[in-house]
Design a protein around this motif. Structure first.
Motif, PDB file in Angstrom:
ATOM      1  N   ILE A  59       0.768  -0.908   0.417  1.00  0.00           N
ATOM      2  CA  ILE A  59       0.573   0.166  -0.125  1.00  0.00           C
ATOM      3  C   ILE A  59       1.340   1.878  -0.308  1.00  0.00           C
ATOM      4  CG2 ILE A  59      -1.594   0.755   1.212  1.00  0.00           C
ATOM      5  CD1 ILE A  59      -3.012  -1.351   2.132  1.00  0.00           C
ATOM      6  N   PRO A  60       0.742   2.187  -1.193  1.00  0.00           N
ATOM      7  CA  PRO A  60       1.820   2.839  -1.279  1.00  0.00           C
ATOM      8  C   PRO A  60       1.985   4.189  -0.011  1.00  0.00           C
ATOM      9  CG  PRO A  60       0.632   2.729  -3.888  1.00  0.00           C
ATOM     10  CD  PRO A  60      -0.206   2.406  -2.259  1.00  0.00           C
ATOM     11  N   GLU A  61       0.440   4.202   0.696  1.00  0.00           N
ATOM     12  CA  GLU A  61      -0.011   5.271   1.587  1.00  0.00           C
ATOM     13  C   GLU A  61       1.315   4.966   2.813  1.00  0.00           C
ATOM     14  OE1 GLU A  61      -2.909   5.627  -1.057  1.00  0.00           O
ATOM     15  OE2 GLU A  61      -2.007   4.011   0.095  1.00  0.00           O
ATOM     16  N   ILE A  62       1.311   3.782   3.176  1.00  0.00           N
ATOM     17  CA  ILE A  62       1.626   3.032   4.452  1.00  0.00           C
ATOM     18  C   ILE A  62       3.739   2.827   3.824  1.00  0.00           C
ATOM     19  CG2 ILE A  62       2.153   1.164   5.816  1.00  0.00           C
ATOM     20  CD1 ILE A  62      -0.847  -0.233   5.269  1.00  0.00           C
ATOM     21  N   ARG A  63       3.869   3.161   2.755  1.00  0.00           N
ATOM     22  CA  ARG A  63       4.674   2.622   2.393  1.00  0.00           C
ATOM     23  C   ARG A  63       5.415   3.931   2.616  1.00  0.00           C
ATOM     24  NH1 ARG A  63       7.110  -1.777  -2.524  1.00  0.00           N
ATOM     25  NH2 ARG A  63       9.053  -0.551  -1.350  1.00  0.00           N
ATOM     26  N   LEU A  64       4.970   5.067   2.501  1.00  0.00           N
ATOM     27  CA  LEU A  64       5.631   6.420   2.163  1.00  0.00           C
ATOM     28  C   LEU A  64       5.722   6.503   3.594  1.00  0.00           C
ATOM     29  CD1 LEU A  64       6.500   8.729   0.856  1.00  0.00           C
ATOM     30  CD2 LEU A  64       3.553   9.932   0.716  1.00  0.00           C
ATOM     31  N   TRP A  65       4.757   6.150   4.541  1.00  0.00           N
ATOM     32  CA  TRP A  65       5.182   6.634   5.912  1.00  0.00           C
ATOM     33  C   TRP A  65       6.335   5.942   6.784  1.00  0.00           C
ATOM     34  CZ3 TRP A  65       5.113   4.367  10.612  1.00  0.00           C
ATOM     35  CH2 TRP A  65       4.962   4.798  11.731  1.00  0.00           C
ATOM     36  N   PHE A  66       6.864   4.816   5.851  1.00  0.00           N
ATOM     37  CA  PHE A  66       8.075   4.132   6.877  1.00  0.00           C
ATOM     38  C   PHE A  66       8.719   4.726   6.076  1.00  0.00           C
ATOM     39  CE2 PHE A  66       4.809   0.462   8.432  1.00  0.00           C
ATOM     40  CZ  PHE A  66       5.612   0.683   9.717  1.00  0.00           C
ATOM     41  N   ILE A  67       9.191   4.732   4.702  1.00  0.00           N
ATOM     42  CA  ILE A  67       9.957   5.997   4.245  1.00  0.00           C
ATOM     43  C   ILE A  67      10.728   7.656   4.641  1.00  0.00           C
ATOM     44  CG2 ILE A  67      11.297   7.510   2.369  1.00  0.00           C
ATOM     45  CD1 ILE A  67       9.457   5.639   0.462  1.00  0.00           C
ATOM     46  N   ARG A  68       9.046   7.865   5.342  1.00  0.00           N
ATOM     47  CA  ARG A  68       9.802   9.004   6.234  1.00  0.00           C
ATOM     48  C   ARG A  68      10.283   8.954   7.235  1.00  0.00           C
ATOM     49  NH1 ARG A  68       8.587  14.445   7.520  1.00  0.00           N
ATOM     50  NH2 ARG A  68       7.473  14.943   9.211  1.00  0.00           N
ATOM     51  N   LEU A  69       9.564   7.884   8.421  1.00  0.00           N
ATOM     52  CA  LEU A  69      10.011   6.865   9.153  1.00  0.00           C
ATOM     53  C   LEU A  69      11.493   6.880   9.622  1.00  0.00           C
ATOM     54  CD1 LEU A  69       9.440   6.399  12.194  1.00  0.00           C
ATOM     55  CD2 LEU A  69       9.046   3.908  11.529  1.00  0.00           C
ATOM     56  N   ASP A  70      12.333   5.590   8.763  1.00  0.00           N
ATOM     57  CA  ASP A  70      13.275   5.269   8.546  1.00  0.00           C
ATOM     58  C   ASP A  70      14.032   7.023   8.189  1.00  0.00           C
ATOM     59  OD1 ASP A  70      15.297   3.149   7.529  1.00  0.00           O
ATOM     60  OD2 ASP A  70      15.432   4.252   5.362  1.00  0.00           O
ATOM     61  N   THR A  71      13.690   8.066   7.335  1.00  0.00           N
ATOM     62  CA  THR A  71      14.304   9.391   6.997  1.00  0.00           C
ATOM     63  C   THR A  71      15.021   9.823   8.404  1.00  0.00           C
ATOM     64  OG1 THR A  71      13.220   9.430   4.983  1.00  0.00           O
ATOM     65  CG2 THR A  71      14.587  11.516   6.174  1.00  0.00           C
ATOM     66  N   ARG A  72      13.605   9.998   9.210  1.00  0.00           N
ATOM     67  CA  ARG A  72      13.776  10.201  10.359  1.00  0.00           C
ATOM     68  C   ARG A  72      15.505   9.272  11.267  1.00  0.00           C
ATOM     69  NH1 ARG A  72      10.535  13.913  13.379  1.00  0.00           N
ATOM     70  NH2 ARG A  72      10.685  15.116  11.031  1.00  0.00           N
ATOM     71  N   TYR A  73      14.685   8.937  11.543  1.00  0.00           N
ATOM     72  CA  TYR A  73      15.422   7.189  12.075  1.00  0.00           C
ATOM     73  C   TYR A  73      16.031   6.675  11.428  1.00  0.00           C
ATOM     74  CZ  TYR A  73      12.515   9.442  16.375  1.00  0.00           C
ATOM     75  OH  TYR A  73      11.968   9.769  16.525  1.00  0.00           O
ATOM     76  N   PRO A  74      16.769   6.725  11.193  1.00  0.00           N
ATOM     77  CA  PRO A  74      17.270   6.161   9.991  1.00  0.00           C
ATOM     78  C   PRO A  74      18.490   4.505  10.737  1.00  0.00           C
ATOM     79  CG  PRO A  74      18.995   7.676  10.308  1.00  0.00           C
ATOM     80  CD  PRO A  74      17.538   8.262  10.296  1.00  0.00           C
ATOM     81  N   TRP A  75      18.610   4.313  11.921  1.00  0.00           N
ATOM     82  CA  TRP A  75      19.463   3.466  12.897  1.00  0.00           C
ATOM     83  C   TRP A  75      17.899   2.588  13.350  1.00  0.00           C
ATOM     84  CZ3 TRP A  75      17.438   5.272  17.535  1.00  0.00           C
ATOM     85  CH2 TRP A  75      16.967   6.494  17.371  1.00  0.00           C
ATOM     86  N   LEU A  76      16.875   3.551  12.793  1.00  0.00           N
ATOM     87  CA  LEU A  76      15.334   2.271  13.645  1.00  0.00           C
ATOM     88  C   LEU A  76      15.357   0.375  13.884  1.00  0.00           C
ATOM     89  CD1 LEU A  76      12.540   2.962  15.440  1.00  0.00           C
ATOM     90  CD2 LEU A  76      11.796   2.501  12.932  1.00  0.00           C
ATOM     91  N   PRO A  77      16.777  -0.249  12.907  1.00  0.00           N
ATOM     92  CA  PRO A  77      16.370  -1.446  13.008  1.00  0.00           C
ATOM     93  C   PRO A  77      17.132  -1.565  13.923  1.00  0.00           C
ATOM     94  CG  PRO A  77      17.030  -0.238  10.412  1.00  0.00           C
ATOM     95  CD  PRO A  77      16.547   1.023  11.782  1.00  0.00           C
ATOM     96  N   PHE A  78      17.835  -1.202  14.901  1.00  0.00           N
ATOM     97  CA  PHE A  78      18.476  -1.188  15.932  1.00  0.00           C
ATOM     98  C   PHE A  78      17.740  -1.376  16.980  1.00  0.00           C
ATOM     99  CE2 PHE A  78      20.236  -0.131  20.480  1.00  0.00           C
ATOM    100  CZ  PHE A  78      20.761  -1.273  20.616  1.00  0.00           C
ATOM    101  N   LEU A  79      16.540  -1.244  16.733  1.00  0.00           N
ATOM    102  CA  LEU A  79      15.201  -0.591  17.986  1.00  0.00           C
ATOM    103  C   LEU A  79      14.272  -2.311  18.149  1.00  0.00           C
ATOM    104  CD1 LEU A  79      14.880   3.217  18.700  1.00  0.00           C
ATOM    105  CD2 LEU A  79      15.992   1.267  20.815  1.00  0.00           C
TER     106      LEU A  79
END
Length: 156
Positions: A59-79
């Protein structure tokens, strides 16, 4: 102690990261970010038609939200809880297809680029946080199907 962050259609449609920002800000403020390693999950409440066969990562809208999230917290996979959340998170950011027989099939080149980007981001971030990184990064690579060579870690 797993923490689940719920995001809904309003968050997604407005690219509103506040549900996760609140959680991460608290962890950072308490200098406790390292204690939440692999403890984060997402509950995604996004309405779909009953006959909509798409996975959330399609779903493009959800993917876009996660792209924004990844931009803000590129280290999020640690969590992220790697067992339950890493594949879905990766699917939000890496082109893929679903197979009924083989499950999710990532574009191999895109997955490799994603992995190496995250290795460098996480390595730098963990070094800044004084968190030992080599074994964690090797495990991260293995979760995505890669065995990282020891020589890679000599570079940085």
């Amino acid at each position: 102690m797993t923490t689940t962050v719920t995001i809904d259609a309003q968050n997604i449609n407005n690219l509103d990261l506040s549900p996760i920002q609140t959680v991460i800000a608290t962890w950072l403020q308490n200098n406790a970010i390292a204690t939440y390693e692999q403890q984060l999950r997402f509950n995604i409440n996004y309405p779909r038609e009953s006959e909509d066969p798409r996975e959330l990562s399609e779903i493009p809208e959800i993917r876009l939200w996660f792209i924004r999230l990844d931009t803000r917290y590129p280290w999020l996979p640690f969590l992220l809880d790697w067992t339950h959340e890493l594949a879905r998170y990766t699917a939000m950011l890496v082109p893929h297809q679903f197979s009924t027989k083989e499950g999710i099939q990532f574009n191999p080149e895109a997955l490799e680029i994603f992995l190496m980007h995250k290795i460098f981001v996480l390595g730098d971030w963990m070094q800044h946080q004084d968190i030992p990184s080599q074994s964690r990064l090797k495990s991260f690579g293995q979760m995505l199907g890669y065995d990282l060579d020891e020589e890679l870690f000599e570079i940085f």
